[in-house]
Design a protein around this motif. Structure first.
Motif, PDB file in Angstrom:
ATOM      1  N   SER A  12      44.930  46.159  38.418  1.00 47.03           N
ATOM      2  CA  SER A  12      44.154  45.530  39.485  1.00 47.03           C
ATOM      3  C   SER A  12      42.830  44.988  38.960  1.00 47.03           C
ATOM      4  CB  SER A  12      43.910  46.557  40.593  1.00 47.03           C
ATOM      5  OG  SER A  12      43.070  46.048  41.582  1.00 47.03           O
ATOM      6  N   THR A  13      42.135  45.788  38.178  1.00 52.60           N
ATOM      7  CA  THR A  13      40.853  45.366  37.608  1.00 52.60           C
ATOM      8  C   THR A  13      41.040  44.189  36.656  1.00 52.60           C
ATOM      9  OG1 THR A  13      39.965  47.592  37.832  1.00 52.60           O
ATOM     10  CG2 THR A  13      38.853  46.138  36.272  1.00 52.60           C
ATOM     11  N   LEU A  14      42.038  44.283  35.793  1.00 54.74           N
ATOM     12  CA  LEU A  14      42.287  43.192  34.844  1.00 54.74           C
ATOM     13  C   LEU A  14      42.689  41.904  35.565  1.00 54.74           C
ATOM     14  CD1 LEU A  14      44.184  45.099  32.005  1.00 54.74           C
ATOM     15  CD2 LEU A  14      41.835  44.217  31.957  1.00 54.74           C
ATOM     16  N   GLU A  15      43.478  42.036  36.631  1.00 47.89           N
ATOM     17  CA  GLU A  15      43.887  40.859  37.400  1.00 47.89           C
ATOM     18  C   GLU A  15      42.677  40.196  38.040  1.00 47.89           C
ATOM     19  OE1 GLU A  15      45.213  38.327  40.606  1.00 47.89           O
ATOM     20  OE2 GLU A  15      44.089  40.163  40.906  1.00 47.89           O
ATOM     21  N   ALA A  16      41.795  40.995  38.621  1.00 50.96           N
ATOM     22  CA  ALA A  16      40.593  40.445  39.258  1.00 50.96           C
ATOM     23  C   ALA A  16      39.687  39.772  38.229  1.00 50.96           C
ATOM     24  CB  ALA A  16      39.840  41.546  39.989  1.00 50.96           C
ATOM     25  N   ILE A  17      39.499  40.413  37.089  1.00 51.14           N
ATOM     26  CA  ILE A  17      38.641  39.840  36.047  1.00 51.14           C
ATOM     27  C   ILE A  17      39.253  38.552  35.500  1.00 51.14           C
ATOM     28  CG2 ILE A  17      37.764  40.207  33.700  1.00 51.14           C
ATOM     29  CD1 ILE A  17      37.396  43.193  34.525  1.00 51.14           C
ATOM     30  N   SER A  18      40.563  38.550  35.290  1.00 44.26           N
ATOM     31  CA  SER A  18      41.202  37.333  34.767  1.00 44.26           C
ATOM     32  C   SER A  18      41.058  36.177  35.754  1.00 44.26           C
ATOM     33  CB  SER A  18      42.672  37.581  34.435  1.00 44.26           C
ATOM     34  OG  SER A  18      43.462  37.720  35.604  1.00 44.26           O
ATOM     35  N   PHE A  19      41.133  36.475  37.048  1.00 48.66           N
ATOM     36  CA  PHE A  19      40.976  35.427  38.057  1.00 48.66           C
ATOM     37  C   PHE A  19      39.552  34.882  38.049  1.00 48.66           C
ATOM     38  CE2 PHE A  19      41.447  34.339  42.835  1.00 48.66           C
ATOM     39  CZ  PHE A  19      41.901  33.068  42.530  1.00 48.66           C
ATOM     40  N   LEU A  20      38.577  35.780  37.923  1.00 49.44           N
ATOM     41  CA  LEU A  20      37.181  35.344  37.873  1.00 49.44           C
ATOM     42  C   LEU A  20      36.899  34.518  36.615  1.00 49.44           C
ATOM     43  CD1 LEU A  20      35.473  38.595  39.163  1.00 49.44           C
ATOM     44  CD2 LEU A  20      35.722  36.432  40.392  1.00 49.44           C
ATOM     45  N   VAL A  21      37.460  34.923  35.489  1.00 48.74           N
ATOM     46  CA  VAL A  21      37.292  34.157  34.248  1.00 48.74           C
ATOM     47  C   VAL A  21      37.964  32.788  34.385  1.00 48.74           C
ATOM     48  CG1 VAL A  21      37.924  34.062  31.796  1.00 48.74           C
ATOM     49  CG2 VAL A  21      37.002  36.164  32.761  1.00 48.74           C
ATOM     50  N   LEU A  22      39.137  32.768  34.991  1.00 46.16           N
ATOM     51  CA  LEU A  22      39.841  31.500  35.195  1.00 46.16           C
ATOM     52  C   LEU A  22      39.020  30.549  36.069  1.00 46.16           C
ATOM     53  CD1 LEU A  22      42.523  29.953  34.712  1.00 46.16           C
ATOM     54  CD2 LEU A  22      43.371  30.987  36.805  1.00 46.16           C
ATOM     55  N   GLY A  47      48.554  34.936  35.321  1.00 42.88           N
ATOM     56  CA  GLY A  47      49.860  34.873  35.975  1.00 42.88           C
ATOM     57  C   GLY A  47      50.666  36.141  35.769  1.00 42.88           C
ATOM     58  N   VAL A  48      50.685  36.633  34.546  1.00 40.91           N
ATOM     59  CA  VAL A  48      51.402  37.880  34.251  1.00 40.91           C
ATOM     60  C   VAL A  48      50.756  39.052  34.999  1.00 40.91           C
ATOM     61  CG1 VAL A  48      51.956  39.531  32.417  1.00 40.91           C
ATOM     62  CG2 VAL A  48      52.278  37.078  32.026  1.00 40.91           C
ATOM     63  N   LEU A  49      49.437  39.121  34.960  1.00 45.56           N
ATOM     64  CA  LEU A  49      48.730  40.203  35.653  1.00 45.56           C
ATOM     65  C   LEU A  49      48.923  40.126  37.171  1.00 45.56           C
ATOM     66  CD1 LEU A  49      45.508  40.247  33.487  1.00 45.56           C
ATOM     67  CD2 LEU A  49      47.152  42.130  33.717  1.00 45.56           C
ATOM     68  N   LEU A  80      42.352  36.437  46.364  1.00 47.20           N
ATOM     69  CA  LEU A  80      40.913  36.309  46.570  1.00 47.20           C
ATOM     70  C   LEU A  80      40.197  36.782  45.299  1.00 47.20           C
ATOM     71  CD1 LEU A  80      40.695  37.831  50.153  1.00 47.20           C
ATOM     72  CD2 LEU A  80      40.712  35.406  49.526  1.00 47.20           C
ATOM     73  N   PRO A  81      39.139  36.094  44.896  1.00 48.41           N
ATOM     74  CA  PRO A  81      38.485  36.452  43.632  1.00 48.41           C
ATOM     75  C   PRO A  81      38.076  37.921  43.493  1.00 48.41           C
ATOM     76  CG  PRO A  81      37.677  34.338  44.375  1.00 48.41           C
ATOM     77  CD  PRO A  81      38.561  34.876  45.478  1.00 48.41           C
ATOM     78  N   PHE A  82      37.556  38.542  44.511  1.00 53.30           N
ATOM     79  CA  PHE A  82      37.152  39.942  44.417  1.00 53.30           C
ATOM     80  C   PHE A  82      38.076  40.854  45.217  1.00 53.30           C
ATOM     81  CE2 PHE A  82      33.315  37.543  43.451  1.00 53.30           C
ATOM     82  CZ  PHE A  82      32.867  38.196  42.313  1.00 53.30           C
ATOM     83  N   GLY A  83      39.186  40.342  45.672  1.00 54.94           N
ATOM     84  CA  GLY A  83      40.117  41.088  46.514  1.00 54.94           C
ATOM     85  C   GLY A  83      40.647  42.379  45.920  1.00 54.94           C
ATOM     86  N   PRO A  84      41.109  42.378  44.673  1.00 57.41           N
ATOM     87  CA  PRO A  84      41.622  43.635  44.108  1.00 57.41           C
ATOM     88  C   PRO A  84      40.585  44.757  44.063  1.00 57.41           C
ATOM     89  CG  PRO A  84      42.453  41.798  42.849  1.00 57.41           C
ATOM     90  CD  PRO A  84      41.424  41.241  43.802  1.00 57.41           C
ATOM     91  N   PHE A  85      39.319  44.410  43.927  1.00 56.49           N
ATOM     92  CA  PHE A  85      38.274  45.435  43.952  1.00 56.49           C
ATOM     93  C   PHE A  85      38.201  46.081  45.342  1.00 56.49           C
ATOM     94  CE2 PHE A  85      36.389  42.533  40.617  1.00 56.49           C
ATOM     95  CZ  PHE A  85      36.755  43.332  39.545  1.00 56.49           C
ATOM     96  N   TYR A  86      38.403  45.283  46.377  1.00 57.04           N
ATOM     97  CA  TYR A  86      38.430  45.790  47.747  1.00 57.04           C
ATOM     98  C   TYR A  86      39.577  46.787  47.922  1.00 57.04           C
ATOM     99  CZ  TYR A  86      39.126  45.914  52.795  1.00 57.04           C
ATOM    100  OH  TYR A  86      39.296  46.338  54.086  1.00 57.04           O
ATOM    101  N   VAL A  87      40.745  46.423  47.415  1.00 57.51           N
ATOM    102  CA  VAL A  87      41.913  47.297  47.530  1.00 57.51           C
ATOM    103  C   VAL A  87      41.659  48.616  46.802  1.00 57.51           C
ATOM    104  CG1 VAL A  87      44.357  47.560  46.937  1.00 57.51           C
ATOM    105  CG2 VAL A  87      43.523  45.382  47.831  1.00 57.51           C
ATOM    106  N   GLU A  88      41.129  48.536  45.602  1.00 56.73           N
ATOM    107  CA  GLU A  88      40.831  49.760  44.836  1.00 56.73           C
ATOM    108  C   GLU A  88      39.893  50.682  45.609  1.00 56.73           C
ATOM    109  OE1 GLU A  88      39.763  49.590  40.652  1.00 56.73           O
ATOM    110  OE2 GLU A  88      40.610  47.577  40.600  1.00 56.73           O
ATOM    111  N   LYS A  89      38.850  50.096  46.173  1.00 53.52           N
ATOM    112  CA  LYS A  89      37.835  50.910  46.847  1.00 53.52           C
ATOM    113  C   LYS A  89      38.349  51.504  48.155  1.00 53.52           C
ATOM    114  CE  LYS A  89      33.168  50.868  48.595  1.00 53.52           C
ATOM    115  NZ  LYS A  89      31.976  50.156  48.902  1.00 53.52           N
TER     116      LYS A  89
END
Length: 92
Positions: A12-22, A47-49, A80-89
């Motif tokens: 989840s964290t890696l997916e969110a970071i990759s989206f923000l970097v993209l 895409g893989v993440l 959503l760019p920060f969405g996975p962080f919301y799910v984690e929290k």
């Protein structure tokens, strides 16, 4: 079960970071400075993440007995760019 949730949090964290970097680095490089190489690399990783995140959300939702609503929110948060962080929290 704890190991599965920890693995999902990492994905989840890696997916969110990759989206923000993209969005924040690779896309401006492509469209402002005409350097598309980074989009290919980061886009493929993202895409893989993304696929791993969605599959992980489905699996974790079964482990934690999430309602369909929580699962849908978790999957929608992946776009959503920060969405996975919301799910984690809020859900893990």
């Amino acid at each position: 079960m704890e190991k599965t949730i920890k693995t999902f949090k990492i994905i989840s964290t890696l997916e969110a970071i990759s989206f923000l970097v993209l969005l924040g680095i690779a896309m401006p490089l492509k469209y402002i400075w005409n350097l598309p190489e980074m989009v290919r690399i980061v886009g493929m990783a993202h895409g893989v993440l993304f696929l791993l995140y969605v599959a992980g959300a489905v699996y974790v939702s079964q482990l934690l007995n999430w309602s369909i609503k929580k699962l849908v929110i978790a999957v929608l948060c992946s776009v959503l760019p920060f969405g996975p962080f919301y799910v984690e929290k809020n859900y893990l």
